[in-house]
Design a protein around this motif. Structure first.
Motif, PDB file in Angstrom:
ATOM      1  N   LEU A   1      30.371 117.433  27.946  1.00  0.00           N
ATOM      2  CA  LEU A   1      31.069 116.148  27.918  1.00  0.00           C
ATOM      3  C   LEU A   1      31.078 115.499  29.300  1.00  0.00           C
ATOM      4  CD1 LEU A   1      34.102 116.970  25.591  1.00  0.00           C
ATOM      5  CD2 LEU A   1      32.166 115.462  25.087  1.00  0.00           C
ATOM      6  N   ARG A   2      31.312 116.308  30.341  1.00  0.00           N
ATOM      7  CA  ARG A   2      31.304 115.782  31.707  1.00  0.00           C
ATOM      8  C   ARG A   2      29.920 115.246  32.068  1.00  0.00           C
ATOM      9  NH1 ARG A   2      32.059 120.281  35.125  1.00  0.00           N
ATOM     10  NH2 ARG A   2      29.814 120.338  35.225  1.00  0.00           N
ATOM     11  N   ASP A   3      28.870 116.005  31.734  1.00  0.00           N
ATOM     12  CA  ASP A   3      27.508 115.560  32.016  1.00  0.00           C
ATOM     13  C   ASP A   3      27.191 114.265  31.278  1.00  0.00           C
ATOM     14  OD1 ASP A   3      27.171 117.772  33.625  1.00  0.00           O
ATOM     15  OD2 ASP A   3      25.978 118.902  32.159  1.00  0.00           O
ATOM     16  N   ALA A   4      27.634 114.157  30.037  1.00  0.00           N
ATOM     17  CA  ALA A   4      27.395 112.942  29.257  1.00  0.00           C
ATOM     18  C   ALA A   4      28.120 111.751  29.881  1.00  0.00           C
ATOM     19  CB  ALA A   4      27.847 113.144  27.813  1.00  0.00           C
ATOM     20  N   ALA A   5      29.347 111.969  30.361  1.00  0.00           N
ATOM     21  CA  ALA A   5      30.106 110.883  30.991  1.00  0.00           C
ATOM     22  C   ALA A   5      29.431 110.439  32.277  1.00  0.00           C
ATOM     23  CB  ALA A   5      31.537 111.336  31.269  1.00  0.00           C
ATOM     24  N   VAL A   6      28.905 111.380  33.043  1.00  0.00           N
ATOM     25  CA  VAL A   6      28.203 111.035  34.290  1.00  0.00           C
ATOM     26  C   VAL A   6      26.949 110.225  33.969  1.00  0.00           C
ATOM     27  CG1 VAL A   6      26.861 112.019  36.200  1.00  0.00           C
ATOM     28  CG2 VAL A   6      29.113 112.945  35.651  1.00  0.00           C
ATOM     29  N   MET A   7      26.196 110.668  32.973  1.00  0.00           N
ATOM     30  CA  MET A   7      24.973 109.935  32.603  1.00  0.00           C
ATOM     31  C   MET A   7      25.305 108.537  32.095  1.00  0.00           C
ATOM     32  SD  MET A   7      22.316 112.670  30.979  1.00  0.00           S
ATOM     33  CE  MET A   7      23.408 113.848  30.198  1.00  0.00           C
ATOM     34  N   GLU A   8      26.373 108.417  31.334  1.00  0.00           N
ATOM     35  CA  GLU A   8      26.786 107.110  30.818  1.00  0.00           C
ATOM     36  C   GLU A   8      27.190 106.187  31.973  1.00  0.00           C
ATOM     37  OE1 GLU A   8      30.086 105.249  27.750  1.00  0.00           O
ATOM     38  OE2 GLU A   8      29.601 107.374  27.637  1.00  0.00           O
ATOM     39  N   ALA A   9      27.922 106.722  32.945  1.00  0.00           N
ATOM     40  CA  ALA A   9      28.340 105.927  34.099  1.00  0.00           C
ATOM     41  C   ALA A   9      27.127 105.499  34.915  1.00  0.00           C
ATOM     42  CB  ALA A   9      29.311 106.722  34.961  1.00  0.00           C
TER      43      ALA A   9
ATOM     44  N   ALA B   1      24.105 105.040  33.779  1.00  0.00           N
ATOM     45  CA  ALA B   1      23.401 104.021  32.990  1.00  0.00           C
ATOM     46  C   ALA B   1      24.106 102.671  33.139  1.00  0.00           C
ATOM     47  CB  ALA B   1      23.330 104.433  31.529  1.00  0.00           C
ATOM     48  N   GLU B   2      25.435 102.677  33.107  1.00  0.00           N
ATOM     49  CA  GLU B   2      26.197 101.435  33.277  1.00  0.00           C
ATOM     50  C   GLU B   2      25.959 100.844  34.663  1.00  0.00           C
ATOM     51  OE1 GLU B   2      28.300  98.263  32.134  1.00  0.00           O
ATOM     52  OE2 GLU B   2      27.714  99.913  30.830  1.00  0.00           O
ATOM     53  N   LYS B   3      25.915 101.685  35.669  1.00  0.00           N
ATOM     54  CA  LYS B   3      25.660 101.236  37.043  1.00  0.00           C
ATOM     55  C   LYS B   3      24.281 100.582  37.136  1.00  0.00           C
ATOM     56  CE  LYS B   3      24.863 103.101  41.654  1.00  0.00           C
ATOM     57  NZ  LYS B   3      24.778 104.328  42.440  1.00  0.00           N
ATOM     58  N   ILE B   4      23.284 101.193  36.514  1.00  0.00           N
ATOM     59  CA  ILE B   4      21.932 100.634  36.533  1.00  0.00           C
ATOM     60  C   ILE B   4      21.913  99.274  35.845  1.00  0.00           C
ATOM     61  CG2 ILE B   4      19.592 100.948  35.602  1.00  0.00           C
ATOM     62  CD1 ILE B   4      19.998 103.980  36.123  1.00  0.00           C
ATOM     63  N   LYS B   5      22.628  99.149  34.723  1.00  0.00           N
ATOM     64  CA  LYS B   5      22.701  97.869  34.017  1.00  0.00           C
ATOM     65  C   LYS B   5      23.302  96.790  34.919  1.00  0.00           C
ATOM     66  CE  LYS B   5      23.359  99.684  29.351  1.00  0.00           C
ATOM     67  NZ  LYS B   5      24.327  99.787  28.242  1.00  0.00           N
ATOM     68  N   LEU B   6      24.398  97.137  35.605  1.00  0.00           N
ATOM     69  CA  LEU B   6      25.053  96.169  36.495  1.00  0.00           C
ATOM     70  C   LEU B   6      24.144  95.756  37.645  1.00  0.00           C
ATOM     71  CD1 LEU B   6      28.675  97.639  36.638  1.00  0.00           C
ATOM     72  CD2 LEU B   6      27.943  95.528  35.506  1.00  0.00           C
ATOM     73  N   VAL B   7      23.456  96.718  38.227  1.00  0.00           N
ATOM     74  CA  VAL B   7      22.541  96.412  39.334  1.00  0.00           C
ATOM     75  C   VAL B   7      21.414  95.519  38.848  1.00  0.00           C
ATOM     76  CG1 VAL B   7      20.849  97.442  40.923  1.00  0.00           C
ATOM     77  CG2 VAL B   7      23.119  98.468  40.687  1.00  0.00           C
ATOM     78  N   LYS B   8      20.846  95.851  37.709  1.00  0.00           N
ATOM     79  CA  LYS B   8      19.746  95.036  37.160  1.00  0.00           C
ATOM     80  C   LYS B   8      20.229  93.627  36.822  1.00  0.00           C
ATOM     81  CE  LYS B   8      16.450  98.012  37.375  1.00  0.00           C
ATOM     82  NZ  LYS B   8      15.353  97.824  38.305  1.00  0.00           N
ATOM     83  N   ALA B   9      21.432  93.515  36.285  1.00  0.00           N
ATOM     84  CA  ALA B   9      21.977  92.187  35.971  1.00  0.00           C
ATOM     85  C   ALA B   9      22.193  91.393  37.257  1.00  0.00           C
ATOM     86  CB  ALA B   9      23.288  92.324  35.201  1.00  0.00           C
ATOM     87  N   ALA B  10      22.686  92.036  38.299  1.00  0.00           N
ATOM     88  CA  ALA B  10      22.891  91.354  39.578  1.00  0.00           C
ATOM     89  C   ALA B  10      21.558  90.945  40.183  1.00  0.00           C
ATOM     90  CB  ALA B  10      23.660  92.265  40.536  1.00  0.00           C
TER      91      ALA B  10
END
Length: 93
Positions: A62-70, A72-81
């Motif tokens: 669960l911890r690994d999945a949360a880290v991967m999800e975070a 992925a979200e960071k990459i989305k934000l960077v790409k959007a910026a």
């Protein structure tokens, strides 16, 4: 075994087997028996230990999945910026 961690016990099964054989030889020698080998083929931990290990593994996944999800979200934000910056650049903003 009580002084070993569960992982250690599995890793050192041969050492456990030799220790069991030595103790059996000592105990049975007085009755005229000789122990040639004491095979330790399987270590079965208590059900509570198995349950605790499964919970630890579940929490780790669960911890690994949360880290991967975070991440992925960071990459989305960077790409959007980056996309917003690229869109604003030709207009001179």
């Amino acid at each position: 075994l009580p002084l070993m961690s569960l992982d250690e016990a599995f890793e050192r099964k041969d050492d456990v087997s030799r220790a069991v054989q030595a103790r059996l030889e000592e105990a049975m020698a007085r009755y005229g028996f000789r122990i040639h080998a004491a095979l330790v083929t399987e270590l079965t931990p208590d059900a509570e230990v198995v349950s605790a290990m499964n919970e630890i593994n579940r929490q780790r996944r669960l911890r690994d999945a949360a880290v991967m999800e975070a991440e992925a979200e960071k990459i989305k934000l960077v790409k959007a910026a980056e996309a917003a910056a690229d869109a604003a650049a030709p207009r001179g903003l």
